[in-house]
Write a protein that holds these residues in place. Structure first.
Motif, PDB file in Angstrom:
ATOM      1  N   ARG A   1     -11.140   2.566  -1.047  1.00 48.61           N
ATOM      2  CA  ARG A   1     -10.462   2.958   0.184  1.00 48.61           C
ATOM      3  C   ARG A   1      -9.805   4.321   0.003  1.00 48.61           C
ATOM      4  NH1 ARG A   1      -5.116  -0.897   0.043  1.00 48.61           N
ATOM      5  NH2 ARG A   1      -4.486  -0.187  -1.995  1.00 48.61           N
ATOM      6  N   SER A   2      -9.656   4.989   1.090  1.00 49.24           N
ATOM      7  CA  SER A   2      -9.042   6.310   1.062  1.00 49.24           C
ATOM      8  C   SER A   2      -7.525   6.178   0.947  1.00 49.24           C
ATOM      9  CB  SER A   2      -9.396   7.069   2.335  1.00 49.24           C
ATOM     10  OG  SER A   2      -8.721   8.294   2.378  1.00 49.24           O
ATOM     11  N   ALA A   3      -6.958   6.920   0.049  1.00 53.53           N
ATOM     12  CA  ALA A   3      -5.513   6.848  -0.171  1.00 53.53           C
ATOM     13  C   ALA A   3      -4.785   8.004   0.509  1.00 53.53           C
ATOM     14  CB  ALA A   3      -5.216   6.854  -1.657  1.00 53.53           C
ATOM     15  N   GLY A   4      -5.484   8.836   1.249  1.00 51.07           N
ATOM     16  CA  GLY A   4      -4.864  10.007   1.871  1.00 51.07           C
ATOM     17  C   GLY A   4      -3.748   9.663   2.826  1.00 51.07           C
ATOM     18  N   LYS A   5      -3.956   8.655   3.660  1.00 45.73           N
ATOM     19  CA  LYS A   5      -2.905   8.303   4.622  1.00 45.73           C
ATOM     20  C   LYS A   5      -1.693   7.718   3.918  1.00 45.73           C
ATOM     21  CE  LYS A   5      -4.531   3.705   5.851  1.00 45.73           C
ATOM     22  NZ  LYS A   5      -4.898   2.806   6.919  1.00 45.73           N
TER      23      LYS A   5
ATOM     24  N   TRP B   1      -0.613   8.628   0.949  1.00 45.83           N
ATOM     25  CA  TRP B   1       0.135   9.759   0.394  1.00 45.83           C
ATOM     26  C   TRP B   1       0.965  10.445   1.471  1.00 45.83           C
ATOM     27  CZ3 TRP B   1       1.377  10.144  -4.342  1.00 45.83           C
ATOM     28  CH2 TRP B   1       0.536   9.707  -5.351  1.00 45.83           C
ATOM     29  N   ILE B   2       0.403  10.562   2.672  1.00 44.12           N
ATOM     30  CA  ILE B   2       1.161  11.164   3.783  1.00 44.12           C
ATOM     31  C   ILE B   2       2.379  10.318   4.100  1.00 44.12           C
ATOM     32  CG2 ILE B   2       1.081  11.704   6.249  1.00 44.12           C
ATOM     33  CD1 ILE B   2      -1.878  12.487   5.785  1.00 44.12           C
ATOM     34  N   TYR B   3       2.199   8.987   4.194  1.00 43.03           N
ATOM     35  CA  TYR B   3       3.322   8.088   4.456  1.00 43.03           C
ATOM     36  C   TYR B   3       4.355   8.158   3.329  1.00 43.03           C
ATOM     37  CZ  TYR B   3       0.512   5.941   8.148  1.00 43.03           C
ATOM     38  OH  TYR B   3      -0.228   5.705   9.267  1.00 43.03           O
ATOM     39  N   PHE B   4       3.879   8.253   2.095  1.00 44.35           N
ATOM     40  CA  PHE B   4       4.798   8.353   0.958  1.00 44.35           C
ATOM     41  C   PHE B   4       5.671   9.595   1.068  1.00 44.35           C
ATOM     42  CE2 PHE B   4       5.427  10.410  -3.213  1.00 44.35           C
ATOM     43  CZ  PHE B   4       6.395   9.555  -3.726  1.00 44.35           C
ATOM     44  N   PHE B   5       5.062  10.748   1.383  1.00 44.69           N
ATOM     45  CA  PHE B   5       5.854  11.970   1.467  1.00 44.69           C
ATOM     46  C   PHE B   5       6.784  11.956   2.678  1.00 44.69           C
ATOM     47  CE2 PHE B   5       2.507  13.708  -1.383  1.00 44.69           C
ATOM     48  CZ  PHE B   5       3.358  14.011  -2.434  1.00 44.69           C
ATOM     49  N   LEU B   6       6.410  11.285   3.743  1.00 42.74           N
ATOM     50  CA  LEU B   6       7.324  11.132   4.887  1.00 42.74           C
ATOM     51  C   LEU B   6       8.529  10.275   4.490  1.00 42.74           C
ATOM     52  CD1 LEU B   6       4.852  10.647   7.857  1.00 42.74           C
ATOM     53  CD2 LEU B   6       6.312  12.620   7.401  1.00 42.74           C
ATOM     54  N   TRP B   7       8.277   9.166   3.809  1.00 41.74           N
ATOM     55  CA  TRP B   7       9.373   8.323   3.343  1.00 41.74           C
ATOM     56  C   TRP B   7      10.250   9.066   2.341  1.00 41.74           C
ATOM     57  CZ3 TRP B   7      11.414   4.055   5.127  1.00 41.74           C
ATOM     58  CH2 TRP B   7      10.659   3.191   5.911  1.00 41.74           C
ATOM     59  N   LEU B   8       9.617   9.870   1.470  1.00 40.17           N
ATOM     60  CA  LEU B   8      10.364  10.627   0.489  1.00 40.17           C
ATOM     61  C   LEU B   8      11.271  11.657   1.168  1.00 40.17           C
ATOM     62  CD1 LEU B   8      10.745  10.988  -2.562  1.00 40.17           C
ATOM     63  CD2 LEU B   8       8.979  12.748  -2.465  1.00 40.17           C
ATOM     64  N   ALA B   9      10.753  12.323   2.194  1.00 40.46           N
ATOM     65  CA  ALA B   9      11.575  13.273   2.942  1.00 40.46           C
ATOM     66  C   ALA B   9      12.751  12.558   3.613  1.00 40.46           C
ATOM     67  CB  ALA B   9      10.725  13.996   3.983  1.00 40.46           C
ATOM     68  N   LEU B  10      12.490  11.371   4.134  1.00 39.93           N
ATOM     69  CA  LEU B  10      13.560  10.591   4.769  1.00 39.93           C
ATOM     70  C   LEU B  10      14.626  10.205   3.752  1.00 39.93           C
ATOM     71  CD1 LEU B  10      14.641   9.013   7.255  1.00 39.93           C
ATOM     72  CD2 LEU B  10      13.344   7.072   6.375  1.00 39.93           C
ATOM     73  N   ILE B  11      14.211   9.778   2.584  1.00 40.86           N
ATOM     74  CA  ILE B  11      15.176   9.342   1.580  1.00 40.86           C
ATOM     75  C   ILE B  11      15.989  10.523   1.048  1.00 40.86           C
ATOM     76  CG2 ILE B  11      13.967   9.440  -0.651  1.00 40.86           C
ATOM     77  CD1 ILE B  11      14.687   6.505  -0.976  1.00 40.86           C
TER      78      ILE B  11
ATOM     79  N   GLN C   1       4.685   2.635  -0.445  1.00 40.56           N
ATOM     80  CA  GLN C   1       3.675   3.635  -0.142  1.00 40.56           C
ATOM     81  C   GLN C   1       3.162   4.326  -1.403  1.00 40.56           C
ATOM     82  OE1 GLN C   1       2.177   3.827   2.727  1.00 40.56           O
ATOM     83  NE2 GLN C   1       3.572   2.286   3.486  1.00 40.56           N
ATOM     84  N   PHE C   2       4.023   4.497  -2.400  1.00 43.70           N
ATOM     85  CA  PHE C   2       3.575   5.091  -3.654  1.00 43.70           C
ATOM     86  C   PHE C   2       2.587   4.158  -4.364  1.00 43.70           C
ATOM     87  CE2 PHE C   2       3.987   5.834  -8.238  1.00 43.70           C
ATOM     88  CZ  PHE C   2       3.563   7.156  -8.273  1.00 43.70           C
ATOM     89  N   SER C   3       2.895   2.871  -4.383  1.00 43.76           N
ATOM     90  CA  SER C   3       1.993   1.947  -5.061  1.00 43.76           C
ATOM     91  C   SER C   3       0.673   1.791  -4.297  1.00 43.76           C
ATOM     92  CB  SER C   3       2.659   0.588  -5.256  1.00 43.76           C
ATOM     93  OG  SER C   3       3.010   0.028  -4.014  1.00 43.76           O
ATOM     94  N   LEU C   4       0.708   1.878  -2.979  1.00 41.54           N
ATOM     95  CA  LEU C   4      -0.538   1.862  -2.216  1.00 41.54           C
ATOM     96  C   LEU C   4      -1.358   3.123  -2.444  1.00 41.54           C
ATOM     97  CD1 LEU C   4       0.648   0.355   1.191  1.00 41.54           C
ATOM     98  CD2 LEU C   4      -0.957  -0.687  -0.419  1.00 41.54           C
TER      99      LEU C   4
END
Length: 52
Positions: free
Chosen positions: A5-9, A11-21, A44-47
């Motif tokens: 499966r593609s992990a691109g989305k 990674w995008i969600y991870f960086f959005l959550w990281l910016a929020l945190i 999101q990082f583990s996914l």
């Protein structure tokens, strides 16, 4: 055999959550709610790393 499966989305969600945190850590009024964003970052990082 599992399909790749593609992990691109994730990674995008991870960086959005990281910016929020990071934003929550910088803003003094939002610091008590930092813990609410932490599960999103970890999940999101583990996914993205295809751990789960």
């Amino acid at each position: 055999m599992e399909a790749k499966r593609s992990a691109g989305k994730y990674w995008i969600y991870f960086f959005l959550w990281l910016a929020l945190i990071i934003t929550m850590l910088v803003m003094p009024g939002a610091r008590p709610f930092f813990w609410l964003a932490l599960p999103g970052v970890c999940t999101q990082f583990s996914l993205a790393m295809n751990i789960i």
